[in-house]
Design a protein around this motif. Structure first.
Motif, PDB file in Angstrom:
ATOM      1  N   ALA A   1      -1.196  -8.503  -0.583  1.00 25.46           N
ATOM      2  CA  ALA A   1      -2.179  -8.978  -1.218  1.00 25.46           C
ATOM      3  C   ALA A   1      -2.066 -10.538  -0.429  1.00 25.46           C
ATOM      4  CB  ALA A   1      -2.442  -9.410  -2.798  1.00 25.46           C
TER       5      ALA A   1
ATOM      6  N   ALA B   1       0.868  -1.109   0.115  1.00 24.57           N
ATOM      7  CA  ALA B   1       0.129  -0.045  -0.040  1.00 24.57           C
ATOM      8  C   ALA B   1       0.977   1.076   0.155  1.00 24.57           C
ATOM      9  CB  ALA B   1      -0.911  -0.066   1.243  1.00 24.57           C
TER      10      ALA B   1
ATOM     11  N   ASN C   1     -14.094  -4.563  -6.606  1.00 22.42           N
ATOM     12  CA  ASN C   1     -12.937  -3.763  -7.208  1.00 22.42           C
ATOM     13  C   ASN C   1     -11.692  -4.272  -6.388  1.00 22.42           C
ATOM     14  OD1 ASN C   1     -11.485  -2.911  -9.360  1.00 22.42           O
ATOM     15  ND2 ASN C   1     -11.279  -0.683  -8.048  1.00 22.42           N
ATOM     16  N   MET C   2     -11.716  -4.374  -5.208  1.00 21.79           N
ATOM     17  CA  MET C   2     -10.448  -4.594  -4.215  1.00 21.79           C
ATOM     18  C   MET C   2     -10.307  -5.840  -3.733  1.00 21.79           C
ATOM     19  SD  MET C   2      -9.764  -1.161  -4.068  1.00 21.79           S
ATOM     20  CE  MET C   2      -8.813  -0.806  -2.687  1.00 21.79           C
ATOM     21  N   ARG C   3     -10.861  -6.849  -4.181  1.00 16.17           N
ATOM     22  CA  ARG C   3     -10.510  -8.126  -3.572  1.00 16.17           C
ATOM     23  C   ARG C   3      -9.349  -8.642  -4.107  1.00 16.17           C
ATOM     24  NH1 ARG C   3     -14.309 -11.220  -6.578  1.00 16.17           N
ATOM     25  NH2 ARG C   3     -14.781  -9.501  -7.593  1.00 16.17           N
ATOM     26  N   ALA C   4      -8.636  -9.353  -3.191  1.00 15.12           N
ATOM     27  CA  ALA C   4      -7.450 -10.124  -3.409  1.00 15.12           C
ATOM     28  C   ALA C   4      -7.525 -11.045  -4.648  1.00 15.12           C
ATOM     29  CB  ALA C   4      -6.955 -10.828  -1.874  1.00 15.12           C
TER      30      ALA C   4
ATOM     31  N   HIS D   1      -2.855  -0.375   7.538  1.00 20.91           N
ATOM     32  CA  HIS D   1      -3.429  -0.820   6.313  1.00 20.91           C
ATOM     33  C   HIS D   1      -3.609  -2.263   6.245  1.00 20.91           C
ATOM     34  CE1 HIS D   1      -3.536   3.081   4.655  1.00 20.91           C
ATOM     35  NE2 HIS D   1      -2.196   3.253   4.948  1.00 20.91           N
TER      36      HIS D   1
ATOM     37  N   ALA E   1     -12.411   1.445  -1.313  1.00 16.09           N
ATOM     38  CA  ALA E   1     -12.150   1.763  -2.586  1.00 16.09           C
ATOM     39  C   ALA E   1     -12.021   3.131  -2.568  1.00 16.09           C
ATOM     40  CB  ALA E   1     -13.187   1.194  -3.684  1.00 16.09           C
TER      41      ALA E   1
ATOM     42  N   GLY F   1      -9.500  -8.975   1.619  1.00 15.68           N
ATOM     43  CA  GLY F   1      -7.819  -8.930   1.357  1.00 15.68           C
ATOM     44  C   GLY F   1      -7.411  -7.529   0.855  1.00 15.68           C
ATOM     45  N   ALA F   2      -8.278  -6.218   1.287  1.00  9.80           N
ATOM     46  CA  ALA F   2      -8.006  -5.151   0.532  1.00  9.80           C
ATOM     47  C   ALA F   2      -7.158  -4.317   1.533  1.00  9.80           C
ATOM     48  CB  ALA F   2      -9.176  -4.632   0.340  1.00  9.80           C
ATOM     49  N   PRO F   3      -6.336  -3.227   1.293  1.00  8.73           N
ATOM     50  CA  PRO F   3      -5.695  -2.359   2.071  1.00  8.73           C
ATOM     51  C   PRO F   3      -6.622  -1.639   2.683  1.00  8.73           C
ATOM     52  CG  PRO F   3      -5.243  -1.541  -0.035  1.00  8.73           C
ATOM     53  CD  PRO F   3      -6.164  -2.992  -0.291  1.00  8.73           C
ATOM     54  N   ASP F   4      -7.979  -0.994   2.127  1.00  5.22           N
ATOM     55  CA  ASP F   4      -8.422  -0.187   2.449  1.00  5.22           C
ATOM     56  C   ASP F   4     -10.114  -0.089   1.711  1.00  5.22           C
ATOM     57  OD1 ASP F   4      -9.872   2.454   3.689  1.00  5.22           O
ATOM     58  OD2 ASP F   4      -7.882   2.397   4.613  1.00  5.22           O
TER      59      ASP F   4
END
Lengths: 295, 541
Positions: free
Chosen positions: B526, B5, B187-190, B521, B113, B108-111
């Motif tokens: 990922a 991140a 949109n943010m899935r690992a 984060h 979207a 599994g996202a940093p934050d």
């Protein structure tokens, strides 16, 4: 689906969200105070509303400026781009549902409440006991309800200005698409030309609608207070007009951004978002032309 | 491929950087899903106590027949504000807070979207509620026509404009929150976190977010029509001008029915996370659970008029809405069956989250059954606007939504804070809550069936006994929530007992692979997804 990213992007802290919350609050607090002021009494609500509204404009300017700076600096990767796209699409969907509420009200009033008041079907007793002389109809005959609220009025015919406005909006959709293709092909002059056309078409639509409104108020006695005909007519076309205004302003800003060279062949989400919004406004108008003016 | 991140700031390359921020920067300018989630949860807890204090006023006035404590208008303000505060201030922000905290960790996202919009979604809320609650102190008083704001009664209220604008603000907040959640999930899935590998909680929020975006604008439209009817001379709801007050009810409930699922679908998701953990079994029928949520969401759009059976609808409409409503019992039944089947043969332990989850399954089902009774048109003519309705929706909202939120709090607070809460006091809180909530609401079924109307400050002496029992239950249920507050304060600031990363022996899913408390984060790298690590086990395609 966000799986080819080398690096995640998390934006830095920003003061704009809290500024936005404050100015939105000032705007509505001022508006509510103003609405509740005694007639003739000077209300600080009006001042507050004005301050809040200017604050909202400045907030949009500042927030978008920082986003544009970050975008120009190349900080946004394709994952961020996709998030923005989804955000805009779902925002437009929420707008569709907002218009849906008013279209739903129009259909209900025309299909149920007016006929029922006239004694058809389900609401027959209301007719008999309260308004036995009301013959249900839409338009200038009975569109302002059994009490003929607002007095007799004429409707706006569909084949004059509204038809012209339909043609204006449809051509503006074509010009914005030509501009988009030109942007993808890298012809900046052509983009500016056709996007400029689109802005002018949007402005002429608004001019025609303002003209139509003045005519309705002065010559046709069709006002917001003209029963359900007047309120559905003005609320639907009025909210649409507000969206056209917003869309035209956004298109004009995009025109300036094209002039400033903000967009590249394959990196121009700002342009596309506004184009989507413009098409949405266009489609809503087609619904209005059909159900408010023609039918 | 290493993933990390990044921040814009050059000095933010390590996790400790947030210690350098001052209070204002950390909490007001945040772009961190955990801090914003915490803000949502704290705000929701505050609103829970404010709304609860309104409920205490109502139960105190209804303690015995006759007028003793408050004026009727104030009583009406209390019933109206209690609902508005609990729905828009307590339950919905609590779910958004839980979603904010957990969804990025679960996929599994940093934050989130759109982190800045996330911050705006939250910060609108305190202002919206300041606007709404301020009306209680203004000349003319607050809204008193019920949270449903039916015209023409609501149009008499001097505070209408304030409430309408507050609802607009809450709607903007909810829509932005929902857009953010959808964008995060889609949109943010690992890599490898396919849609049908997502935890049920994430699925439930994806569908809830869709409902929010679809119906909050409709509410905005409905209240806008109220505003123009009062201040701008329109006649949407005035029969003299060709309108119809019933039109408002249609538009309102087109929002309102999906809204009640907005308040329960995330609860379904939470329970579907907790039960597998403490039964130490994967959830039974993962796909059926997901499709059941989707079916309920779809059906929620075609049942709205069951709130209006007594208003004088055409017979065909009443029959359609009755059958459509009953259809919802099918996917809901699937869910209850699957929760029970998940527990069946499991090696169960009963820590506080599991106790709340089991209570949820039983008590929510009671609320569901009374809902089925209300769905019957001929029966509803008798039940409509009685305390039976009050009992019904408090069973689904208090022992449903609120119990799920409490279960979620106990379940995840060790992960959030890194400390264990006091299991003893958690259980004390649970047993007090579950006993007194039934003392509070169960007698209201009988009151309703005997004909006691809702939203009235006085009543026939025939209803005296059950009302007194209900009020006693109410006061004690309210007091029990102070234990909840105490447990949370103890866990956040005073608990010495460190939580392990996995916290619960049977806990599965990505959020438990992070440290407790998780890094600033969530996933800067990922994660690699192993099917057997997911809560629902391996799903056959």
């Amino acid at each position: 689906m966000g799986q080819q990213q080398d690096i995640y992007y998390v934006p830095s802290k920003s003061q704009w969200p809290i500024v936005a919350a404050v100015v939105m609050f000032l705007t509505v607090f001022g508006a509510a105070h103003w609405l509740n002021a005694e007639p003739g009494e000077s209300s600080f609500g009006k001042t507050l509303l004005l301050i809040g509204f200017i604050g909202i404009l400045l907030m949009f300017f500042g927030w978008f400026r920082s986003v544009i700076h970050e975008s120009m600096a190349g900080r946004y990767n394709s994952q961020v781009d996709r998030s923005f796209r989804m955000g805009m699409m779902w925002f437009i969907f929420s707008e569709v549902m907002f218009f849906g509420a008013f279209f739903g009200a129009l259909f209900y009033i025309r299909m149920f409440s007016v006929p029922w008041l006239g004694g058809y079907g389900h609401g027959v007793l209301t007719h008999q006991f309260l308004w036995s002389d009301y013959a249900a109809s839409w338009g200038s005959g009975g569109g302002n309800g059994p009490a003929h609220v607002g007095g007799s009025f004429e409707t706006v015919g569909p084949w004059g200005l509204p038809l012209l406005n339909t043609l204006i909006l449809l051509s503006s959709s074509v010009t914005v698409t030509i501009a988009h293709h030109a942007l993808k092909a890298g012809h900046r002059g052509k983009v500016l030309l056709f996007l400029g056309f689109t802005v002018l078409l949007g402005a002429s639509f608004l001019y025609c609608q303002a003209h139509e409104y003045m005519e309705a108020y002065k010559d046709l006695n069709l006002t917001l207070g003209t029963g359900v005909y007047g309120c559905t007519f003005f609320m639907l076309t009025g909210f649409h007009g507000l969206h056209v205004t917003l869309g035209t302003i956004m298109l004009a800003i995009i025109w300036l951004r094209v002039l400033a060279g903000h967009f590249s062949k394959d990196h121009h989400f700002g342009f596309e978002a506004v184009a989507w919004y413009w098409h949405f406004v266009d489609v809503v108008w087609l619904g209005l032309f059909m159900f408010v003016y023609i039918l | 491929m290493a993933q990390a991140a990044t921040h814009d700031h050059h000095d933010e390359h390590h996790d400790e950087h947030h210690e350098h921020q001052n209070f204002f920067q950390r909490w007001v300018m945040s772009t961190n899903h955990k801090d914003i989630g915490t803000l949502y949860l704290v705000f929701s807890l505050l609103m829970f106590f404010i709304g609860g204090s309104f409920a205490m006023v109502i139960r105190a006035e209804l303690f015995k027949p006759g007028m003793q404590l408050v004026q009727p208008y104030f009583f009406n303000e209390m019933t109206t504000m209690h609902a508005l505060v609990m729905i828009f201030g307590a339950v919905m922000p609590a779910f958004v807070g839980l979603g904010n905290w957990m969804i990025p960790m679960m996929v599994g996202a940093p934050d989130m979207a759109l982190p800045r919009m996330n911050n705006l979604s939250f910060w609108i809320l305190p202002f919206a509620f300041a606007l709404m609650l301020s009306t209680l102190f203004l000349p003319g008083g607050g809204p008193a026509g019920g949270w449903t704001m039916y015209p023409p009664l609501s149009l008499q209220s001097a505070s209408l404009a304030y409430v309408v604008f507050a609802v607009h603000l809450m709607g903007i907040s909810s829509i932005m929150g929902a857009i953010n959640i959808i964008a995060t999930i889609l949109n943010m899935r690992a890599p490898g976190m396919d849609l049908l590998k997502m935890p049920v909680f994430v699925w439930s929020w994806l569908i809830t977010a869709f409902l929010l975006i679809a119906v909050m604008p409709v509410l905005a439209g409905a209240v806008t029509m109220l505003l123009t009817d009062k201040y701008f001379n329109t006649h949407f709801f005035d029969a003299a001008g060709g309108g119809d007050p019933v039109l408002f009810q249609h538009v309102f409930w087109f929002f309102g029915h999906p809204e009640v699922y907005i308040m329960i679908l995330p609860a379904f998701g939470i329970i579907s996370e907790i039960i597998p953990t403490f039964a130490r079994k994967p959830i039974f029928g993962y796909k059926a659970m997901v499709f059941a949520i989707a079916s309920i969401a779809f059906l929620s759009f075609i049942v709205w008029a069951h709130h209006m059976f007594a208003v004088g609808l055409p017979l065909g409409a009443e029959i359609f809405f009755m059958y459509a409503t009953m259809l919802i019992a099918v996917p809901t039944g699937v869910k209850v069956f699957n929760w029970v089947a998940t527990m069946w043969g499991g090696s169960m332990t009963f820590e506080t989250p599991m106790l709340f989850a089991v209570a949820f399954v039983i008590l929510f089902t009671i609320g569901g059954f009374s809902g089925l009774m209300l769905a019957l048109v001929p029966a509803d003519f008798a039940y409509h606007d009685t305390y039976f309705v009050v009992a019904h929706f408090h069973y689904v909202l208090v022992t449903g939504a609120i119990f799920a939120i409490m279960a979620a709090t106990y379940y995840w607070i060790p992960k959030w804070t890194g400390h264990m809460y006091s299991e003893f006091w958690g259980k004390v809180h649970f047993w007090n809550s579950v006993v007194w909530v039934n003392v509070l609401f169960f007698p209201q079924h009988f009151l309703g069936l005997a004909g006691m109307p809702r939203r009235i400050p006085d009543y026939n002496v025939a209803f005296a006994n059950f009302n007194m029992i209900s009020s006693i239950g109410g006061f004690l249920f309210g007091a029990s929530q102070l234990i909840f507050l105490g447990v949370i304060i103890h866990c956040v600031w005073f608990s010495k007992k460190k939580a392990t990363d996995r916290v619960w022996e049977g806990a599965k899913g990505l959020e438990w692979t992070l440290s407790s408390p998780p890094p600033h984060h969530s996933f800067s790298v990922a994660p690699v997804i192993h099917d057997e690590e997911l809560a629902h086990g391996h799903v056959e395609d």
